[in-house]
Design a protein around this motif. Sequence first.
Motif, PDB file in Angstrom:
ATOM      1  N   SER A   1       0.827  -1.198   0.000  1.00  0.00           N
ATOM      2  CA  SER A   1       0.000   0.000   0.000  1.00  0.00           C
ATOM      3  C   SER A   1       0.868   1.257   0.000  1.00  0.00           C
ATOM      4  N   PRO A   2       0.590   2.227  -0.874  1.00  0.00           N
ATOM      5  CA  PRO A   2       1.334   3.487  -0.814  1.00  0.00           C
ATOM      6  C   PRO A   2       1.194   4.191   0.535  1.00  0.00           C
ATOM      7  N   ILE A   3       0.071   3.979   1.216  1.00  0.00           N
ATOM      8  CA  ILE A   3      -0.102   4.574   2.555  1.00  0.00           C
ATOM      9  C   ILE A   3       0.911   3.977   3.519  1.00  0.00           C
ATOM     10  N   MET A   4       1.006   2.645   3.514  1.00  0.00           N
ATOM     11  CA  MET A   4       1.946   1.974   4.394  1.00  0.00           C
ATOM     12  C   MET A   4       3.380   2.355   4.063  1.00  0.00           C
ATOM     13  N   MET A   5       3.689   2.440   2.779  1.00  0.00           N
ATOM     14  CA  MET A   5       5.044   2.807   2.366  1.00  0.00           C
ATOM     15  C   MET A   5       5.413   4.199   2.871  1.00  0.00           C
ATOM     16  N   ARG A   6       4.462   5.125   2.768  1.00  0.00           N
ATOM     17  CA  ARG A   6       4.728   6.501   3.222  1.00  0.00           C
ATOM     18  C   ARG A   6       4.876   6.559   4.740  1.00  0.00           C
ATOM     19  N   ALA A   7       4.025   5.848   5.454  1.00  0.00           N
ATOM     20  CA  ALA A   7       4.125   5.823   6.910  1.00  0.00           C
ATOM     21  C   ALA A   7       5.458   5.223   7.345  1.00  0.00           C
ATOM     22  N   LYS A   8       5.851   4.147   6.690  1.00  0.00           N
ATOM     23  CA  LYS A   8       7.132   3.499   7.019  1.00  0.00           C
ATOM     24  C   LYS A   8       8.293   4.459   6.783  1.00  0.00           C
ATOM     25  N   GLN A   9       8.219   5.227   5.699  1.00  0.00           N
ATOM     26  CA  GLN A   9       9.281   6.191   5.397  1.00  0.00           C
ATOM     27  C   GLN A   9       9.375   7.263   6.472  1.00  0.00           C
ATOM     28  N   ILE A  10       8.230   7.773   6.918  1.00  0.00           N
ATOM     29  CA  ILE A  10       8.212   8.813   7.953  1.00  0.00           C
ATOM     30  C   ILE A  10       8.848   8.295   9.239  1.00  0.00           C
ATOM     31  N   ILE A  11       8.509   7.069   9.610  1.00  0.00           N
ATOM     32  CA  ILE A  11       9.060   6.486  10.837  1.00  0.00           C
ATOM     33  C   ILE A  11      10.563   6.256  10.692  1.00  0.00           C
ATOM     34  N   GLU A  12      10.977   5.697   9.549  1.00  0.00           N
ATOM     35  CA  GLU A  12      12.400   5.398   9.348  1.00  0.00           C
ATOM     36  C   GLU A  12      13.238   6.664   9.214  1.00  0.00           C
ATOM     37  N   ASP A  13      12.625   7.760   8.753  1.00  0.00           N
ATOM     38  CA  ASP A  13      13.347   9.028   8.645  1.00  0.00           C
ATOM     39  C   ASP A  13      13.615   9.654  10.012  1.00  0.00           C
ATOM     40  N   GLY A  14      13.007   9.114  11.059  1.00  0.00           N
ATOM     41  CA  GLY A  14      13.231   9.631  12.398  1.00  0.00           C
ATOM     42  C   GLY A  14      12.346  10.801  12.768  1.00  0.00           C
ATOM     43  N   THR A  15      11.334  11.089  11.948  1.00  0.00           N
ATOM     44  CA  THR A  15      10.455  12.232  12.212  1.00  0.00           C
ATOM     45  C   THR A  15       9.781  12.129  13.575  1.00  0.00           C
ATOM     46  N   LEU A  16       9.429  10.901  13.985  1.00  0.00           N
ATOM     47  CA  LEU A  16       8.754  10.695  15.265  1.00  0.00           C
ATOM     48  C   LEU A  16       9.725  10.482  16.411  1.00  0.00           C
ATOM     49  N   GLY A  17      11.003  10.305  16.103  1.00  0.00           N
ATOM     50  CA  GLY A  17      11.963   9.926  17.121  1.00  0.00           C
ATOM     51  C   GLY A  17      11.838   8.445  17.440  1.00  0.00           C
ATOM     52  N   PRO A  18      12.581   7.933  18.414  1.00  0.00           N
ATOM     53  CA  PRO A  18      12.439   6.528  18.809  1.00  0.00           C
ATOM     54  C   PRO A  18      10.994   6.235  19.195  1.00  0.00           C
ATOM     55  N   LEU A  19      10.457   5.112  18.712  1.00  0.00           N
ATOM     56  CA  LEU A  19       9.060   4.787  18.980  1.00  0.00           C
ATOM     57  C   LEU A  19       8.856   4.421  20.446  1.00  0.00           C
ATOM     58  N   VAL A  20       7.719   4.848  20.976  1.00  0.00           N
ATOM     59  CA  VAL A  20       7.372   4.622  22.374  1.00  0.00           C
ATOM     60  C   VAL A  20       6.098   3.798  22.492  1.00  0.00           C
ATOM     61  N   ALA A  21       5.070   4.177  21.712  1.00  0.00           N
ATOM     62  CA  ALA A  21       3.753   3.569  21.896  1.00  0.00           C
ATOM     63  C   ALA A  21       3.014   3.456  20.572  1.00  0.00           C
TER      64      ALA A  21
END
Length: 359
Positions: A126-146
């Motif tokens: 899914s392009p949605i999943m691909m974009r979300a994965k990119q945002i997370i891997e780019d570090g935009t959210l920082g280390p994941l917590v929850a």
Amino acid sequence: MEKTRIAVAGAGYIGLEHIRVIRESTHCVLSAVVDPSDAAGDVAAAAGVSHYRSLEELISKDRPDGVVLATPNQLHLPHALVCMQAGLPMLLEKPIAATVDEAETLVAAADRHNASVLIGHHRAHSPIMMRAKQIIEDGTLGPLVAVMGSALFFKPDHYFTAAPWRKEPGGGPILLNLIHEIHNLRMLCGDIVAVQAFSSNATRGFPVEDTAAIILRFASGALGTFLLSDTAASARSWEQTSQENKAYSSYSDEDCYAIAGTFGSLSIPTMRLKTYGKAEDRSWWKPFDVSVAELTRDDPLRHQMEHFRRVIHGEASPLVTARDGLQNLRITNAIVTAAKTGAVVETNVAPAAQREVEH
């Protein structure tokens, strides 16, 4: 460019979707339909292709470049073995097999044969999943917590009267629906190493669950919760929010995942972002920078088929491997065990060695 010839084995609902996608493709062509039923012959005739009643017949008479295995779950292992022995690349529908033991056998055979196996967790494309994965891997959210997730929807009465086995153990939303979500969460947040769960059949009273509340521990240390129900009048499910499957009504104001890190959070699939611009300004008293991530929406089945074409020609490695399919099934089964026992069940080991950790 010569088109890639792909056969579809299994002319049920998902098989027909694969047939549709192949016929719409500019790079692939449907070569045959494989299914023992007479009705499948009508499907093949309508598509203008040959109908074969077995994979062996297909391979001996009209070997394609690749095959989609959309056959019943209990046939996944024997059909995959036929394809492996023939050296035929396959897109094998989820779940990878009917049981974890069969899935382990399939993975071992794939290793021996060095087989090309793409597991059909189509949301991974899914392009949605691909974009979300990119945002997370780019570090935009920082280390994941929850992580908070949900698949809340309402299955009508005729869903159960049409197939009474859905009222029995094994026919509930954990084994039928949750495996989709497990791969999505693993793709976005990393592997799931332990689970705990409660389940309930209080609403319908069937011998199988209709609702489950699940706790997840990820390898990174992040924690997650997931609410699952097929009797909840809610739109907080992937199908009702992503706008990818036109068979479902869609609600653009709803999300089914919320992922939070130390610098921000992302809601999916609305793709609403709330982030702190500077490390020193992070505080619940400080306003977020608010935005919506840009993305394109498209049919993930179409993207999956194009990826499979590239796998067939050795241009790409499977995005969802047989080992991914095995782990998704292990985690789903671990949730069933956790709900039955009340224990924490570790998922990063084989079922025979799985340890149930007392509270």
